[in-house]
Design a protein around this motif. Structure first.
Motif, PDB file in Angstrom:
ATOM      1  N   TYR A   1       0.828  -1.209   0.000  1.00  0.00           N
ATOM      2  CA  TYR A   1       0.000   0.000   0.000  1.00  0.00           C
ATOM      3  C   TYR A   1       0.861   1.257   0.000  1.00  0.00           C
ATOM      4  CZ  TYR A   1      -2.379   3.900   2.253  1.00  0.00           C
ATOM      5  OH  TYR A   1      -2.829   5.154   2.580  1.00  0.00           O
ATOM      6  N   MET A   2       1.864   1.299   0.857  1.00  0.00           N
ATOM      7  CA  MET A   2       2.707   2.485   0.983  1.00  0.00           C
ATOM      8  C   MET A   2       3.514   2.741  -0.287  1.00  0.00           C
ATOM      9  SD  MET A   2       2.301   3.951   3.980  1.00  0.00           S
ATOM     10  CE  MET A   2       3.811   4.635   4.684  1.00  0.00           C
ATOM     11  N   ALA A   3       3.950   1.670  -0.953  1.00  0.00           N
ATOM     12  CA  ALA A   3       4.662   1.847  -2.219  1.00  0.00           C
ATOM     13  C   ALA A   3       3.749   2.498  -3.250  1.00  0.00           C
ATOM     14  CB  ALA A   3       5.165   0.498  -2.728  1.00  0.00           C
ATOM     15  N   GLY A   4       2.470   2.164  -3.219  1.00  0.00           N
ATOM     16  CA  GLY A   4       1.515   2.756  -4.134  1.00  0.00           C
ATOM     17  C   GLY A   4       1.150   4.179  -3.795  1.00  0.00           C
ATOM     18  N   GLU A   5       1.445   4.620  -2.560  1.00  0.00           N
ATOM     19  CA  GLU A   5       1.128   5.983  -2.131  1.00  0.00           C
ATOM     20  C   GLU A   5       2.246   6.974  -2.415  1.00  0.00           C
ATOM     21  OE1 GLU A   5      -1.937   7.311  -0.523  1.00  0.00           O
ATOM     22  OE2 GLU A   5      -2.336   5.635  -1.848  1.00  0.00           O
ATOM     23  N   SER A   6       3.256   6.541  -3.126  1.00  0.00           N
ATOM     24  CA  SER A   6       4.369   7.414  -3.497  1.00  0.00           C
ATOM     25  C   SER A   6       3.885   8.604  -4.316  1.00  0.00           C
ATOM     26  CB  SER A   6       5.395   6.614  -4.310  1.00  0.00           C
ATOM     27  OG  SER A   6       6.232   7.463  -5.062  1.00  0.00           O
ATOM     28  N   ALA A   7       4.548   9.738  -4.121  1.00  0.00           N
ATOM     29  CA  ALA A   7       4.255  10.912  -4.956  1.00  0.00           C
ATOM     30  C   ALA A   7       4.826  10.749  -6.354  1.00  0.00           C
ATOM     31  CB  ALA A   7       4.837  12.175  -4.305  1.00  0.00           C
ATOM     32  N   GLY A   8       5.730   9.778  -6.529  1.00  0.00           N
ATOM     33  CA  GLY A   8       6.268   9.472  -7.852  1.00  0.00           C
ATOM     34  C   GLY A   8       7.213  10.505  -8.404  1.00  0.00           C
TER      35      GLY A   8
ATOM     36  N   CYS B   1      11.338   6.676  -4.211  1.00  0.00           N
ATOM     37  CA  CYS B   1       9.909   6.402  -4.055  1.00  0.00           C
ATOM     38  C   CYS B   1       9.369   5.610  -5.240  1.00  0.00           C
ATOM     39  CB  CYS B   1       9.129   7.714  -3.928  1.00  0.00           C
ATOM     40  SG  CYS B   1       8.514   8.058  -2.261  1.00  0.00           S
ATOM     41  N   ALA B   2       9.565   6.128  -6.445  1.00  0.00           N
ATOM     42  CA  ALA B   2       8.940   5.554  -7.626  1.00  0.00           C
ATOM     43  C   ALA B   2       9.514   4.185  -7.972  1.00  0.00           C
ATOM     44  CB  ALA B   2       9.105   6.503  -8.812  1.00  0.00           C
ATOM     45  N   LEU B   3      10.803   3.986  -7.727  1.00  0.00           N
ATOM     46  CA  LEU B   3      11.453   2.729  -8.093  1.00  0.00           C
ATOM     47  C   LEU B   3      11.817   1.873  -6.885  1.00  0.00           C
ATOM     48  CD1 LEU B   3      13.856   4.146 -10.841  1.00  0.00           C
ATOM     49  CD2 LEU B   3      11.602   3.126 -11.153  1.00  0.00           C
ATOM     50  N   GLY B   4      12.334   2.521  -5.853  1.00  0.00           N
ATOM     51  CA  GLY B   4      12.827   1.762  -4.704  1.00  0.00           C
ATOM     52  C   GLY B   4      11.744   1.137  -3.845  1.00  0.00           C
ATOM     53  N   LEU B   5      10.637   1.860  -3.621  1.00  0.00           N
ATOM     54  CA  LEU B   5       9.600   1.336  -2.733  1.00  0.00           C
ATOM     55  C   LEU B   5       8.885   0.116  -3.315  1.00  0.00           C
ATOM     56  CD1 LEU B   5       8.028   4.476  -1.015  1.00  0.00           C
ATOM     57  CD2 LEU B   5      10.015   3.103  -0.377  1.00  0.00           C
ATOM     58  N   PRO B   6       8.594   0.059  -4.628  1.00  0.00           N
ATOM     59  CA  PRO B   6       8.028  -1.174  -5.178  1.00  0.00           C
ATOM     60  C   PRO B   6       8.948  -2.380  -5.008  1.00  0.00           C
ATOM     61  CG  PRO B   6       7.603   0.636  -6.670  1.00  0.00           C
ATOM     62  CD  PRO B   6       8.548   1.155  -5.624  1.00  0.00           C
ATOM     63  N   VAL B   7      10.260  -2.174  -5.171  1.00  0.00           N
ATOM     64  CA  VAL B   7      11.208  -3.271  -4.961  1.00  0.00           C
ATOM     65  C   VAL B   7      11.161  -3.744  -3.514  1.00  0.00           C
ATOM     66  CG1 VAL B   7      13.662  -3.877  -4.911  1.00  0.00           C
ATOM     67  CG2 VAL B   7      12.738  -2.596  -6.839  1.00  0.00           C
ATOM     68  N   LEU B   8      11.115  -2.800  -2.586  1.00  0.00           N
ATOM     69  CA  LEU B   8      11.038  -3.150  -1.168  1.00  0.00           C
ATOM     70  C   LEU B   8       9.748  -3.910  -0.879  1.00  0.00           C
ATOM     71  CD1 LEU B   8      11.969  -3.027   1.756  1.00  0.00           C
ATOM     72  CD2 LEU B   8      11.090  -0.681   1.889  1.00  0.00           C
ATOM     73  N   ALA B   9       8.635  -3.449  -1.444  1.00  0.00           N
ATOM     74  CA  ALA B   9       7.348  -4.120  -1.217  1.00  0.00           C
ATOM     75  C   ALA B   9       7.366  -5.536  -1.785  1.00  0.00           C
ATOM     76  CB  ALA B   9       6.221  -3.304  -1.836  1.00  0.00           C
ATOM     77  N   GLU B  10       7.911  -5.688  -2.986  1.00  0.00           N
ATOM     78  CA  GLU B  10       7.954  -7.015  -3.607  1.00  0.00           C
ATOM     79  C   GLU B  10       8.842  -7.973  -2.815  1.00  0.00           C
ATOM     80  OE1 GLU B  10       9.168  -5.701  -7.410  1.00  0.00           O
ATOM     81  OE2 GLU B  10       7.194  -4.847  -7.827  1.00  0.00           O
ATOM     82  N   ALA B  11       9.965  -7.477  -2.319  1.00  0.00           N
ATOM     83  CA  ALA B  11      10.849  -8.326  -1.518  1.00  0.00           C
ATOM     84  C   ALA B  11      10.173  -8.728  -0.214  1.00  0.00           C
ATOM     85  CB  ALA B  11      12.159  -7.595  -1.243  1.00  0.00           C
TER      86      ALA B  11
END
Length: 493
Positions: free
Chosen positions: A324-331, A336-346
């Motif tokens: 959820y938080m990765a999707g709430e990035s301001a982009g 935020c745009a690249l790193g948080l999705p990787v963290l969420a997936e891991a």
């Protein structure tokens, strides 16, 4: 009780929540009968009062209110400009309802504090930022009830996590997209319309009104010597009786949990999704104040208390929040745009038992990679949240690494507005095991989504491939030396 709002309860004096046990919403006559007239103060008197009551912001940072007022006054004096007072009532955090309760059910207390500050600073207007439509109606009605139309107004914003960030709120009021500005801009120097702006959240202004009404000595009758007054807490999670609770600062956390019939289980989230998990054992000895939470390694933040209970998977809960938080990035920046999705997936891979110790190390690397590098505090907040889960639930982490699971299902104890299935997908990645030689290049390209087992072979989730990873997947397929990887697209194309 208002629709969608938890019950309001109190331990000790009901100051901010006075009257809410009797009426749905406190109107202007009822408010005056409960609280009387708030005394008007000069700038010097306001600063002295805030210092004597050690009033601090209740939005998360805990910054001394007197220092914030002084900074605005000094900036206005240097610029010879007007001042604006802003109330942050956006509360984009999914686990927080305290400001919504104040704005929806006791709006005049917040307006008392805001008008008090505006009068002392000779501000040109008061602006209340909200995301909740019921809060908007309530505050606009309160403004009209007390004849403040033209002097105070409400601005409504989209319901998003980052909307509540101070810089995002100011941008929104100024007619820009309500996202963090990407660089540190002090509202006290340049806020609404470029003017010095006093910005605090709804509870802070309500606390200011109570401090002015009770006086510093009366205000210090609750709380601790260092942290006087009451605090507002939102208790959700596994609580059988979820509530917004007013309690004296310094109260033991276990007392609040007992009031809400909440078993901490393996752990409790303190301070929301930019906060931390603490273990169930730590929760039993923690006290709800800055000093009382320091020994267990966390802070109260915006007063969010989310016990997990004993029957849900802690890592699965943390993974849901990370997604959820990765999707709430301001982009607007790479972390935020690249790193948080990787963290969420891991984190999802770890919760699902994919990749063992390699996945665990991927989570740690991904969390470290975004820390301190974002345009705002969002990457730092999620990094802190995820790493605290690894620390608080060490035994569960070991079970997921060694056995693939802790044996418990994910019950959704932590509030998350939008779940993962809403994301667009393009198909599934498939491995031809007769060809795969374990080169591991695919895991390098799709880090976090594909992990490697102890023998170096890819571990691919059963879930569909998110559309945002399509180009990386095509790259991984092209780079595979054994031609063992393919994408089975939706619809068979």
């Amino acid at each position: 009780m208002n629709s969608g709002l938890p019950e309001v309860r109190n331990i000790g004096p009901a100051w901010l929540t006075a009257g809410l046990d009797r009426v749905r919403r406190i109107d202007w006559p009822t408010h005056r009968a409960l609280h009387g007239e708030t005394p008007l103060l000069s700038l010097g008197e306001l600063i002295m009062l805030a210092e004597a009551g050690n009033l601090r912001g209740r939005g998360g940072a805990g910054f001394p209110f007197a220092r914030k007022v002084m900074a605005v006054a000094e900036s206005a004096n240097q610029k010879r400009s007007e001042v604006v007072v802003v109330v942050n009532g956006t509360e984009g955090e999914p686990g927080s309802y305290k400001d919504k309760v104040l704005l929806t059910r006791a709006p005049h207390l917040m307006l008392d504090g805001a008008v008090l500050a505006a009068t002392a600073l000779r501000a040109r207007e008061v602006i209340v930022g909200v995301t909740d439509p019921e809060a908007q109606v309530s505050v606009e009605s309160a403004i009209a009830e007390r004849g403040l139309t033209g002097l105070a107004r409400v601005v409504r914003f989209p319901e998003r996590f980052v909307t509540g960030e101070g810089g995002a709120l100011v941008r929104g009021i100024n007619g820009l997209k309500p996202i963090p500005p990407g660089r540190k801009v002090r509202a006290s120097e340049s806020g609404v319309a470029g003017l010095p702006t006093l910005l605090s959240n709804a509870e802070t202004y309500s606390q200011l009104a109570m401090l002015a009404s009770l006086g510093a000595d009366g205000y210090r009758m609750a709380g601790t010597a260092e942290e006087p007054g009451t605090i507002l807490l939102t208790v959700l999670g596994s609580a059988k009786s979820p509530a917004v609770v007013e309690a004296p600062a310094g109260i033991p956390l276990r007392v609040v949990l007992e009031l809400c019939d909440a078993d901490p289980g393996d752990g409790v989230v303190i301070g929301g999704y930019h906060g931390k998990f603490i273990s169930g054992e730590a929760a039993m000895r923690a006290e709800l104040s800055r000093a009382g939470l320091k020994p267990v390694g966390t802070q109260l933040g915006a007063g969010i208390i989310l016990p997990l209970g004993p029957d849900t998977c802690p890592l699965g809960e943390a993974a849901r929040v990370a997604r959820y938080m990765a999707g709430e990035s301001a982009g607007q920046c790479g972390p935020c745009a690249l790193g948080l999705p990787v963290l969420a997936e891991a984190m999802e891979a770890l919760a699902e038992g994919r990749g063992g110790s390699v996945t665990l190390e991927t989570v740690r690397r991904a969390a470290g990679a975004v820390k301190g590098r974002g345009a705002c505090s969002h990457p730092d907040g999620l990094s802190r949240f995820v790493l605290s889960a690894l620390e608080a639930f060490k035994e569960d982490v070991n079970q997921h690494v060694l056995n693939g699971s802790c044996g418990r299902k994910v019950l959704g104890r932590l509030p998350v507005p939008m779940e993962e299935p809403s994301q667009p997908t393009v198909g599934r990645l498939v491995v031809d095991w007769s060809r795969c030689d374990g080169h591991g290049l695919c895991a390098g390209v799709l880090s976090g989504y594909i992990t490697l087992d102890i023998h170096g072979f890819p571990v691919i989730p059963n879930s569909p491939l998110p559309a945002r990873l399509e180009k990386d997947a095509e790259k991984a397929i092209a780079m595979c030396p054994a031609l063992a990887l393919r994408l089975e697209r939706n619809g068979g194309h």
